[in-house]
Design a protein around this motif. Structure first.
Motif, PDB file in Angstrom:
ATOM      1  N   UNK A   4      -0.771  -7.301   7.133  1.00  0.00           N
ATOM      2  CA  UNK A   4      -0.049  -6.671   6.283  1.00  0.00           C
ATOM      3  C   UNK A   4      -1.601  -5.142   5.298  1.00  0.00           C
ATOM      4  N   UNK A   5      -2.180  -5.701   5.568  1.00  0.00           N
ATOM      5  CA  UNK A   5      -3.172  -4.981   4.616  1.00  0.00           C
ATOM      6  C   UNK A   5      -3.660  -3.444   5.611  1.00  0.00           C
ATOM      7  N   UNK A   6      -2.775  -3.551   6.808  1.00  0.00           N
ATOM      8  CA  UNK A   6      -3.053  -1.934   7.472  1.00  0.00           C
ATOM      9  C   UNK A   6      -2.454  -1.663   9.156  1.00  0.00           C
ATOM     10  N   UNK A   7      -1.254  -2.313   7.894  1.00  0.00           N
ATOM     11  CA  UNK A   7       0.641  -1.447   8.635  1.00  0.00           C
ATOM     12  C   UNK A   7       1.006  -0.453   7.803  1.00  0.00           C
TER      13      UNK A   7
ATOM     14  N   UNK B 110      -4.729 -18.068  10.902  1.00  0.00           N
ATOM     15  CA  UNK B 110      -3.766 -17.161  11.295  1.00  0.00           C
ATOM     16  C   UNK B 110      -3.131 -16.564   9.350  1.00  0.00           C
ATOM     17  N   UNK B 111      -2.849 -17.455   8.800  1.00  0.00           N
ATOM     18  CA  UNK B 111      -2.202 -16.873   7.401  1.00  0.00           C
ATOM     19  C   UNK B 111      -3.099 -16.249   7.897  1.00  0.00           C
ATOM     20  N   UNK B 112      -4.203 -16.464   7.251  1.00  0.00           N
ATOM     21  CA  UNK B 112      -5.581 -14.766   6.989  1.00  0.00           C
ATOM     22  C   UNK B 112      -4.724 -13.851   8.069  1.00  0.00           C
TER      23      UNK B 112
ATOM     24  N   UNK C 251      -7.653  -8.266  14.901  1.00  0.00           N
ATOM     25  CA  UNK C 251      -7.956  -9.530  13.857  1.00  0.00           C
ATOM     26  C   UNK C 251      -8.015 -11.066  14.416  1.00  0.00           C
ATOM     27  N   UNK C 252      -8.460 -10.747  16.000  1.00  0.00           N
ATOM     28  CA  UNK C 252      -8.069 -11.850  16.485  1.00  0.00           C
ATOM     29  C   UNK C 252      -9.875 -12.535  16.743  1.00  0.00           C
ATOM     30  N   UNK C 253      -9.635 -13.817  17.550  1.00  0.00           N
ATOM     31  CA  UNK C 253     -10.837 -14.153  17.169  1.00  0.00           C
ATOM     32  C   UNK C 253     -11.110 -15.651  18.452  1.00  0.00           C
TER      33      UNK C 253
ATOM     34  N   UNK D  67      -1.440 -26.885  17.222  1.00  0.00           N
ATOM     35  CA  UNK D  67      -0.948 -27.111  15.820  1.00  0.00           C
ATOM     36  C   UNK D  67      -0.683 -25.710  15.018  1.00  0.00           C
ATOM     37  N   UNK D  68      -2.111 -25.097  15.664  1.00  0.00           N
ATOM     38  CA  UNK D  68      -1.987 -23.825  14.721  1.00  0.00           C
ATOM     39  C   UNK D  68      -2.089 -23.046  16.005  1.00  0.00           C
ATOM     40  N   UNK D  69      -1.417 -21.611  15.530  1.00  0.00           N
ATOM     41  CA  UNK D  69      -1.163 -20.612  16.000  1.00  0.00           C
ATOM     42  C   UNK D  69       0.078 -19.246  15.636  1.00  0.00           C
ATOM     43  N   UNK D  70      -0.492 -18.174  16.303  1.00  0.00           N
ATOM     44  CA  UNK D  70       0.982 -17.486  16.083  1.00  0.00           C
ATOM     45  C   UNK D  70       1.900 -17.052  16.393  1.00  0.00           C
TER      46      UNK D  70
END
Length: 156
Positions: free
Chosen positions: A153-156, A145-147, A23-25, A119-122
């Motif tokens: 959640x869909x793949x676990x 990162x919300x996405x 899911x990373x970019x 300010x944006x991270x996981x």
């Protein structure tokens, strides 16, 4: 946004890293926190595997930074543990270039280099439980990162 996952084995932790890697970019940033031995490097091994990196991934504690070059995304693995107490001027070792670089950056012990963290991270916190399982809490900071968490959640 937050998600909490229980991992009962090293294989589970690696598998979660693989799923997140899918899911990373470019310019992804993951901050890893947790006690010594909690599984931060194991989780990073999963991310590397998910990015199709064939090199052996181990802790960069003594190196501070390890780079794994791969297409389409490189992996930059920082262990900031030894940077505790070092002032910003003495931390000028090129961290900004990899944190905001052309791949995925994973930082263990990010609290020691907070001044470099955008300010944006996981954020991934791994807690070692009494029964040797791990509780892995993943929290997003920033819309992209919300996405990631929604898709996870869909793949676990």
């Amino acid at each position: 946004m937050k998600i909490k996952i229980e991992s009962c084995s090293e294989e589970n932790t690696i598998s979660l890293g693989i799923k997140i890697a899918s899911l990373l970019f470019k310019e992804s940033l993951i901050l890893l926190t947790g006690d010594l031995g909690a599984g931060k490097t194991t989780f990073t091994k999963g991310i590397a595997k998910g990015l199709n990196i064939k090199d052996e991934v181990n802790s960069p504690t003594f190196n501070i930074l390890k780079c794994y070059f791969n297409k389409p995304l490189n992996l930059y693995h920082i262990d900031a543990y030894r940077l505790e107490g070092v002032n910003k001027e003495n931390k000028n070792i090129g961290l900004e270039e990899v944190i905001e670089g052309d791949g995925v950056c994973v930082i263990e012990w990010p609290m020691y280099i907070e001044e470099f963290i955008p300010s944006s991270y996981l954020k991934v916190n791994i807690t070692l439980n009494n029964n040797n399982s791990r509780t892995i809490e993943i929290e997003s900071f920033g819309k992209k990162y919300d996405e990631v968490i929604c898709k996870l959640k869909e793949i676990i």
